[in-house]
Write an enzyme that holds these catalytic residues in place. Structure first.
Site, PDB file in Angstrom:
ATOM      1  N   SER A   1       0.826  -1.182  -0.033  1.00 33.84           N
ATOM      2  CA  SER A   1      -0.129  -0.024   0.064  1.00 33.84           C
ATOM      3  C   SER A   1       0.873   1.318  -0.002  1.00 33.84           C
ATOM      4  CB  SER A   1      -0.985  -0.076   1.250  1.00 33.84           C
ATOM      5  OG  SER A   1      -0.313   0.013   2.449  1.00 33.84           O
TER       6      SER A   1
ATOM      7  N   ASP B   1      -4.263   7.483   8.177  1.00 38.57           N
ATOM      8  CA  ASP B   1      -5.386   6.625   8.621  1.00 38.57           C
ATOM      9  C   ASP B   1      -4.925   5.488   9.730  1.00 38.57           C
ATOM     10  OD1 ASP B   1      -4.160   4.846   6.961  1.00 38.57           O
ATOM     11  OD2 ASP B   1      -5.478   4.349   5.779  1.00 38.57           O
TER      12      ASP B   1
ATOM     13  N   HIS C   1      -1.192   4.296   7.091  1.00 33.02           N
ATOM     14  CA  HIS C   1      -0.281   4.694   5.865  1.00 33.02           C
ATOM     15  C   HIS C   1      -0.077   6.360   6.306  1.00 33.02           C
ATOM     16  CE1 HIS C   1      -3.340   1.765   4.253  1.00 33.02           C
ATOM     17  NE2 HIS C   1      -2.239   1.240   3.744  1.00 33.02           N
TER      18      HIS C   1
END
EC number: 3.2.1.51
Length: 372
Positions: free
Chosen positions: A37, A345, A348
């Site tokens: 991610s 969040d 990340h």
């Protein structure tokens, strides 16, 4: 200029901190990215459903496949090289692969996990799968491009693969997956050699496909991320003075040490490769430790989330909504100033933090360009 080169640049903490510069001297025609991610520009969204709002709100104005309020480090790298943002290989809608492709998906590990996305939360697109996707793309793209017309403008030229920059940001999920599976930190540490071995195989396989220029990020201080902190037993001796989980950060450092040694071995065995090892751990740790000194208001607390000490709840993610008095409202809502937050969040980084990281590694990118 196309000499046979073999180089390693270890970018460490404050000695390399200098303003961002555009790498105008670069002639990389494409970027092929592999990872999780931290560099996913839409892979997981294409495969399992879009990352909804407020992701993308600070730059794109709407969700853009990234688990972030805006751009990722890979986006800033592409910008600096004068290339468009990378389209996700898995995304068939509106994608253009003429200047590379992104095989990263959120939740991807290096080593395949024996579980589904719903069971563990980790992606089935492990690094070996990403290589297979790249291998197929390499071969099929040239077959399709030979048809001419629109295909010629949407797919890379054949020599782009040998001249491209191959970027990697992966390994974090291998460490957290083991820990989340109730293994001890010590048990996960014993698995690091096998994880690194599989990473080396991927590099060798891409080299076998003609890849010569490699840009490899190490993994960050996972013990400073809310999604890890919240799962760790509340034992004061395991937390450092900044509130990070010391055993998990030590695990990340052990992984990084092994990764750096692997890069040294790869330089020796892949004689035509130019390999850059990028120490993003030090830069991310610097942000967590001295956030205010770099213009941020906080470090461990998430910008987008709900509840608890870190504005993070694994059951109430960023962007989650519910009906209140007949109206749909955010529960996991974003903060007012994401450009002042380090963590987006709980998992990340924000666009602002990613820009900070890129600005510090940009000099190394310029050096890599000069050795192209």
């Amino acid at each position: 200029m196309n000499p046979i080169l073999s180089s390693l640049f270890a970018l460490s903490l404050l000695s390399s901190l200098s303003p961002s510069t555009h790498a105008h001297q670069c002639h990389f025609p494409a970027i092929f990215n592999f990872g999780d991610s931290n560099s996913d520009t839409g892979g997981l969204s294409a495969a399992f459903g879009q990352a909804g709002p407020p992701h993308g709100s600070s730059f794109f104005g709407s969700p853009a496949g990234r688990y972030c309020d805006g751009r990722l480090v890979i986006d800033f790298i592409a910008e600096s090289l004068g290339l468009p943002y990378l389209s996700a290989f898995l995304d068939s809608v509106g994608s253009n692969f003429s200047h590379g492709a992104n095989f990263a998906t959120a939740g991807s590990p290096i080593r395949a996990l024996n579980s589904t996305l719903r069971q563990s939360g980790f992606s089935p697109f492990s690094l070996d799968v990403q290589f297979v996707q790249f291998y197929n793309f390499h071969n099929r793209s040239q077959t399709v491009r030979s048809r001419g017309g629109v295909y010629k403008t949407m797919l890379p030229e054949s020599d782009s693969f040998s001249k491209a920059l191959y970027t990697f940001d992966i390994g974090q999920n291998d460490l957290t997956a083991g820990y989340f599976a109730n293994k001890t930190v010590e048990q996960v540490e014993t698995e690091v050699p096998e994880i690194i071995s599989q990473f080396m195989n991927a590099i060798k396989n891409i080299y076998g496909q003609g890849g010569r220029y490699f840009w490899i990020h190490n993994t960050g201080p996972i013990g400073c991320l809310a999604y890890v902190i919240e799962r760790f037993p509340n034992k004061a001796s395991d937390f450092d003075s900044h509130g990070c989980v010391s055993p998990l950060n030590h695990l990340a450092q052990q992984f990084n040490h092994a990764l750096k040694q692997a890069v040294i071995e790869l330089r020796s065995s892949l004689s035509e490769a130019a390999i850059t090892y990028v120490d993003v751990y030090s830069l991310k740790h610097e942000l967590f430790v001295h956030a205010q000194g770099h213009g941020f208001k906080g470090s461990l607390v998430s910008c987008c989330g709900h509840g608890g000490k870190y504005n993070y709840n694994k059951g109430i993610g960023c962007g989650m909504k519910k009906i209140v008095k007949g109206k749909e409202v955010y529960i996991g809502k974003p903060c007012d100033e994401p450009d002042k937050a380090v963590v987006w969040d709980g998992v990340h980084f924000t666009q602002a933090a990613n820009k900070f990281i890129f600005d510090k590694i940009a000099p190394g990118l310029s050096k890599a360009c000069k050795r192209q």
